[in-house]
Design a protein around this motif. Sequence first.
Motif, PDB file in Angstrom:
ATOM      1  N   VAL A  66       2.226   4.617  -1.521  1.00 21.65           N
ATOM      2  CA  VAL A  66       2.314   3.374  -1.089  1.00 21.65           C
ATOM      3  C   VAL A  66       1.647   2.990   0.049  1.00 21.65           C
ATOM      4  O   VAL A  66       1.242   1.198   0.168  1.00 21.65           O
ATOM      5  N   VAL A  67       0.382   3.906   0.155  1.00 24.07           N
ATOM      6  CA  VAL A  67      -0.913   3.383   0.680  1.00 24.07           C
ATOM      7  C   VAL A  67      -0.965   2.555   0.107  1.00 24.07           C
ATOM      8  O   VAL A  67      -2.290   1.495   0.050  1.00 24.07           O
ATOM      9  N   GLY A  68      -1.431   2.572  -1.579  1.00 23.77           N
ATOM     10  CA  GLY A  68      -2.095   1.731  -2.592  1.00 23.77           C
ATOM     11  C   GLY A  68      -1.422   1.034  -2.404  1.00 23.77           C
ATOM     12  O   GLY A  68      -2.065  -1.060  -3.160  1.00 23.77           O
ATOM     13  N   LEU A  69       0.141   0.740  -2.726  1.00 26.64           N
ATOM     14  CA  LEU A  69       0.493  -0.624  -2.443  1.00 26.64           C
ATOM     15  C   LEU A  69       0.297  -1.475  -0.861  1.00 26.64           C
ATOM     16  O   LEU A  69       0.070  -2.786  -1.528  1.00 26.64           O
ATOM     17  N   GLY A  70       0.122  -0.969   0.367  1.00 28.03           N
ATOM     18  CA  GLY A  70       0.186  -1.569   0.771  1.00 28.03           C
ATOM     19  C   GLY A  70      -1.676  -2.078   0.857  1.00 28.03           C
ATOM     20  O   GLY A  70      -2.120  -3.331   1.655  1.00 28.03           O
ATOM     21  N   GLN A  87      -1.253  -0.266  -6.452  1.00 28.68           N
ATOM     22  CA  GLN A  87      -2.184  -0.875  -5.779  1.00 28.68           C
ATOM     23  C   GLN A  87      -2.419  -2.875  -7.213  1.00 28.68           C
ATOM     24  O   GLN A  87      -2.017  -3.270  -6.584  1.00 28.68           O
ATOM     25  N   LEU A  88      -1.752  -1.980  -8.558  1.00 29.25           N
ATOM     26  CA  LEU A  88      -1.610  -3.386  -9.100  1.00 29.25           C
ATOM     27  C   LEU A  88      -0.285  -3.990  -8.937  1.00 29.25           C
ATOM     28  O   LEU A  88      -0.414  -5.699  -8.913  1.00 29.25           O
ATOM     29  N   VAL A 109     -10.141   7.639   6.032  1.00 29.14           N
ATOM     30  CA  VAL A 109      -9.849   9.396   6.805  1.00 29.14           C
ATOM     31  C   VAL A 109      -7.787   9.201   5.231  1.00 29.14           C
ATOM     32  O   VAL A 109      -7.869  10.740   5.149  1.00 29.14           O
ATOM     33  N   LEU A 110      -7.422   8.835   4.737  1.00 25.57           N
ATOM     34  CA  LEU A 110      -6.511   8.390   3.507  1.00 25.57           C
ATOM     35  C   LEU A 110      -6.700   9.302   2.906  1.00 25.57           C
ATOM     36  O   LEU A 110      -6.309  10.653   1.592  1.00 25.57           O
ATOM     37  N   PHE A 111      -8.018   8.285   2.300  1.00 29.03           N
ATOM     38  CA  PHE A 111      -8.348   9.250   1.099  1.00 29.03           C
ATOM     39  C   PHE A 111      -8.767   9.928   0.700  1.00 29.03           C
ATOM     40  O   PHE A 111      -9.027  10.936   0.144  1.00 29.03           O
ATOM     41  N   THR A 112     -10.266   9.992   2.347  1.00 26.18           N
ATOM     42  CA  THR A 112     -10.594  11.618   1.974  1.00 26.18           C
ATOM     43  C   THR A 112      -9.220  12.820   1.738  1.00 26.18           C
ATOM     44  O   THR A 112      -9.896  13.889   0.905  1.00 26.18           O
ATOM     45  N   ILE A 113      -8.293  13.035   3.123  1.00 24.82           N
ATOM     46  CA  ILE A 113      -8.217  14.271   3.200  1.00 24.82           C
ATOM     47  C   ILE A 113      -6.777  13.054   1.537  1.00 24.82           C
ATOM     48  O   ILE A 113      -6.321  14.777   0.701  1.00 24.82           O
ATOM     49  N   LEU A 128       4.545  -3.112   7.530  1.00 21.88           N
ATOM     50  CA  LEU A 128       5.443  -1.821   7.181  1.00 21.88           C
ATOM     51  C   LEU A 128       6.102  -1.389   6.357  1.00 21.88           C
ATOM     52  O   LEU A 128       6.002  -0.366   6.292  1.00 21.88           O
ATOM     53  N   LEU A 129       5.140  -2.005   5.338  1.00 20.16           N
ATOM     54  CA  LEU A 129       4.915  -0.756   4.184  1.00 20.16           C
ATOM     55  C   LEU A 129       4.518   0.354   4.383  1.00 20.16           C
ATOM     56  O   LEU A 129       4.765   1.269   3.547  1.00 20.16           O
ATOM     57  N   PHE A 130       3.238   0.426   4.644  1.00 19.88           N
ATOM     58  CA  PHE A 130       2.752   1.490   5.181  1.00 19.88           C
ATOM     59  C   PHE A 130       3.330   3.083   5.459  1.00 19.88           C
ATOM     60  O   PHE A 130       3.057   4.173   5.433  1.00 19.88           O
ATOM     61  N   LEU A 131       4.362   2.325   6.649  1.00 25.39           N
ATOM     62  CA  LEU A 131       5.274   3.661   7.499  1.00 25.39           C
ATOM     63  C   LEU A 131       6.526   4.253   6.815  1.00 25.39           C
ATOM     64  O   LEU A 131       6.073   5.336   6.611  1.00 25.39           O
TER      65      LEU A 131
END
Length: 381
Positions: A18-22, A144-145, A111-115, A167-170
Amino acid sequence: MKSMPWRDFFALVVSIGVVGLGLGATMPLTALTLDQRGVGTHIIGMITAVSALGILAVSPFVSRMVGRFGARATMIGAVWAAALATIAMQATDSLLAWSALRCVFGGAMGVLFTIGEAWVNRLAPDNSRGRVIAIYTTSFTFFQLLGPGLVALFNARISWSFAACGLLFLLALPGLMLISNSGPQREAEEHGVRWCLILPRMPMIVLGAGFFALFDTLALSLLPLYAMRHGVSTELALLSATVVLIGDTGLQFVLGWMADRYGRARVHAGCGVAVCLLLPLMPLAVGTPWLWWTLLLLLGAAAGGTYMLALVACGERFTGLSLTSASAIVNATWGVTSGGGPLLTGVLMQSVGINALPAVMWVCAALFVGSAVWERARKIV
């Protein structure tokens, strides 16, 4: 041999997806909106590059955050930061404010990618680490695509596109809440792990991640221009970056399986050798459509493998906060290379010639292969 905690794994994969989508939606939306406002491409490039500065700024502190607050709480905070920074871009036209918000956004992504990368490595059993990491990276790239398609939908139907992207990230929060908080542990190392103790054990990891960061950024930004300068139509040239990403997405699991079966180091170095063999063919293949698309698919797969298997190597070599710190170094490398690489390559393409693009990529890939030979000679594990 530990068993795979599938609920935690799939919750993490979906959350990062979902993070990749955002992310895939926010990046082109920012450039498109600025272009529609008449902002020059040099300013657009600078604002885009600010995200890399955010990644660099936060990387040294991620292991401390995890040590203090725990992995899940830190990721939840980063999701909120990314969402609010994106939503806030809807409320202002100030370029200075946008730069600050993009810096916050980049820090949150770091932060998100590292963790996330450290966490999935901790979950993965040793005998299937390549396949597990491949599922994680494939999911992220696939989502992401889809992002640019959402941009087209948002721009056509609603006037609050940045708020919608924020809002996508949430949507990542429910997945994170489902995870049993079994991520990188709060260890006794109050100040984290010193990078100077970790870096000597990861030259191949750093150069593999750095090469792919350069390759990915150049594929998205300058590869279409390279194709157009060789006479490819604009529409087909713009598809070139998509084809590279499809190759990256489609073949990662195969490479992960090969790493589990034949050894990560061997397959990792093989990806670098494949890139070095394929890149010199670009000027020859660009004029023949079927050869061009085939070459880009293979390049995307091999280049993506250098990054995916760098993450696998992190899990092989490090544990606990050391693993989190190693993942932070990988993301710092991404920030440096994705920020500075395109600037240098653009200058060389302008001054030396358009074929400086594959030449720069080849040099970086060759350095990665050299690091593999160096590690093998010194038996670094």
